[in-house]
Design an enzyme around this catalytic site. Structure first.
Site, PDB file in Angstrom:
ATOM      1  N   ASN A  76       0.827  -1.211   0.000  1.00 26.32           N
ATOM      2  CA  ASN A  76       0.000   0.000   0.000  1.00 26.32           C
ATOM      3  C   ASN A  76       0.858   1.257   0.000  1.00 26.32           C
ATOM      4  O   ASN A  76       1.937   1.297   0.601  1.00 26.32           O
ATOM      5  CB  ASN A  76      -1.033   0.001   1.135  1.00 26.32           C
ATOM      6  CG  ASN A  76      -0.475  -0.326   2.502  1.00 26.32           C
ATOM      7  OD1 ASN A  76       0.490  -1.060   2.650  1.00 26.32           O
ATOM      8  ND2 ASN A  76      -1.080   0.240   3.525  1.00 26.32           N
TER       9      ASN A  76
ATOM     10  N   CYS B  34     -10.893  -3.384  -3.922  1.00 24.45           N
ATOM     11  CA  CYS B  34      -9.889  -4.289  -4.509  1.00 24.45           C
ATOM     12  C   CYS B  34     -10.560  -5.535  -5.070  1.00 24.45           C
ATOM     13  O   CYS B  34     -10.172  -6.035  -6.138  1.00 24.45           O
ATOM     14  CB  CYS B  34      -8.834  -4.667  -3.468  1.00 24.45           C
ATOM     15  SG  CYS B  34      -7.716  -3.300  -3.103  1.00 24.45           S
TER      16      CYS B  34
ATOM     17  N   GLU C 141       0.378   5.234   0.678  1.00 22.28           N
ATOM     18  CA  GLU C 141      -0.544   6.241   1.205  1.00 22.28           C
ATOM     19  C   GLU C 141      -0.148   7.645   0.741  1.00 22.28           C
ATOM     20  O   GLU C 141       0.890   7.835   0.105  1.00 22.28           O
ATOM     21  CB  GLU C 141      -0.592   6.121   2.736  1.00 22.28           C
ATOM     22  CG  GLU C 141      -1.169   4.769   3.149  1.00 22.28           C
ATOM     23  CD  GLU C 141      -1.414   4.620   4.642  1.00 22.28           C
ATOM     24  OE1 GLU C 141      -0.946   5.456   5.436  1.00 22.28           O
ATOM     25  OE2 GLU C 141      -2.092   3.628   5.008  1.00 22.28           O
TER      26      GLU C 141
ATOM     27  N   GLU D 286      -3.247  -4.523  -2.991  1.00 18.17           N
ATOM     28  CA  GLU D 286      -3.781  -5.450  -4.001  1.00 18.17           C
ATOM     29  C   GLU D 286      -3.890  -4.774  -5.358  1.00 18.17           C
ATOM     30  O   GLU D 286      -3.569  -5.368  -6.400  1.00 18.17           O
ATOM     31  CB  GLU D 286      -5.165  -5.961  -3.589  1.00 18.17           C
ATOM     32  CG  GLU D 286      -5.164  -6.847  -2.358  1.00 18.17           C
ATOM     33  CD  GLU D 286      -5.259  -6.068  -1.039  1.00 18.17           C
ATOM     34  OE1 GLU D 286      -4.891  -4.879  -0.989  1.00 18.17           O
ATOM     35  OE2 GLU D 286      -5.712  -6.679  -0.058  1.00 18.17           O
TER      36      GLU D 286
ATOM     37  N   CYS E 221      -4.357   0.766  -2.163  1.00 14.50           N
ATOM     38  CA  CYS E 221      -4.173  -0.534  -1.501  1.00 14.50           C
ATOM     39  C   CYS E 221      -3.115  -1.369  -2.217  1.00 14.50           C
ATOM     40  O   CYS E 221      -2.916  -1.254  -3.440  1.00 14.50           O
ATOM     41  CB  CYS E 221      -5.466  -1.338  -1.532  1.00 14.50           C
ATOM     42  SG  CYS E 221      -6.788  -0.682  -0.534  1.00 14.50           S
TER      43      CYS E 221
HETATM   44  N1  THU Z   1      -5.264  -1.574   2.660  1.00 16.91           N
HETATM   45  C1  THU Z   1      -4.756  -2.378   1.696  1.00 16.91           C
HETATM   46  O1  THU Z   1      -3.641  -2.167   1.198  1.00 16.91           O
HETATM   47  N2  THU Z   1      -5.500  -3.430   1.299  1.00 16.91           N
HETATM   48  C2  THU Z   1      -6.737  -3.736   1.794  1.00 16.91           C
HETATM   49  O2  THU Z   1      -7.401  -4.619   1.265  1.00 16.91           O
HETATM   50  C3  THU Z   1      -7.246  -3.007   2.955  1.00 16.91           C
HETATM   51  C4  THU Z   1      -6.556  -1.751   3.279  1.00 16.91           C
HETATM   52  C5  THU Z   1      -4.466  -0.409   3.067  1.00 16.91           C
HETATM   53  C6  THU Z   1      -5.048   0.910   2.653  1.00 16.91           C
HETATM   54  C7  THU Z   1      -4.468   1.836   3.689  1.00 16.91           C
HETATM   55  O3  THU Z   1      -3.166   2.242   3.254  1.00 16.91           O
HETATM   56  C8  THU Z   1      -4.298   0.959   4.925  1.00 16.91           C
HETATM   57  O4  THU Z   1      -4.367  -0.384   4.474  1.00 16.91           O
HETATM   58  C9  THU Z   1      -5.360   1.185   5.993  1.00 16.91           C
HETATM   59  O5  THU Z   1      -6.630   1.094   5.442  1.00 16.91           O
END
Ligand code: THU
Length: 160
Positions: free
Chosen positions: A62, A115, A64, A75, A73
């Site tokens: 991920n 995702c 941000e 995925e 995310c």
């Molecule tokens: N996140 C993912 O990378 N994949 C998911 O399926 C759920 C959430 C990340 C997004 C964000 O950077 C952090 O987790 C908190 O939500």
């Protein structure tokens, strides 16, 4: 009116050592990817490893952003990397792991709804299911035999 059952089945593994050996290897790579996540705001790191039918492994984590909705995310980072670098090459397996510096993630972390929707497009296009394995940092691993089993009544191009 009638009621129908919408059934999803999954396999639960109690530890990484129970996984097929190639999936253990993917999990190790997903952990490495997770450690490189850019998650300064949520402190929630997610790592993904995808196995393609040409045996390439694609990683994602991920990413941000200070403008929160602009982040992405793990995925989707991974599947879009695969779609971008290897267009049309089928995805066989997708492995997810998540950890947090706030607390130990001991429950399996499945892909979020957005995702699932994104991944479903790839699974539908390739006409072959993608095996999904997901876990936290420790604890059980959940396996589903396809993405669409995680997304009943999904939206697809047939509605357009
Ligand atoms: N996140 C993912 O990378 N994949 C998911 O399926 C759920 C959430 C990340 C997004 C964000 O950077 C952090 O987790 C908190 O939500």
């Amino acid at each position: 009116m009638k009621k129908i059952d919408v059934v999803a089945s999954a396999t639960i593994f109690e530890s990484v050592s129970e996984l097929p050996s190639n999936v253990q290897e993917l999990m190790e790579k997903a952990i490495e990817a997770r450690k490189k996540a850019y998650a300064p705001y949520s402190k929630f790191n997610v790592g993904v490893a995808l196995l393609l039918e040409n045996n390439e492994i694609v990683l994602g984590n991920n990413q941000e952003n200070a403008a929160y909705p602009s982040g992405m995310c793990a995925e989707r980072v991974a599947i879009w990397k695969a779609g971008s670098d290897y267009p049309g090459v089928k995805v066989k397996q997708l492995v997810i792991t998540a950890s947090s510096s706030n607390s130990k993630v001991d429950k399996p972390v499945g892909p979020c709804g957005a995702c699932r929707q994104t991944l479903s497009e790839y699974e539908i296009n390739q006409k072959e299911p993608i095996e999904i394995y997901f876990m936290g940092e420790v604890g059980n691993i959940v396996k589903t035999d396809s993405l669409l089993s995680l997304l009943p009544f999904s939206f697809d191009r047939s509605y357009l």
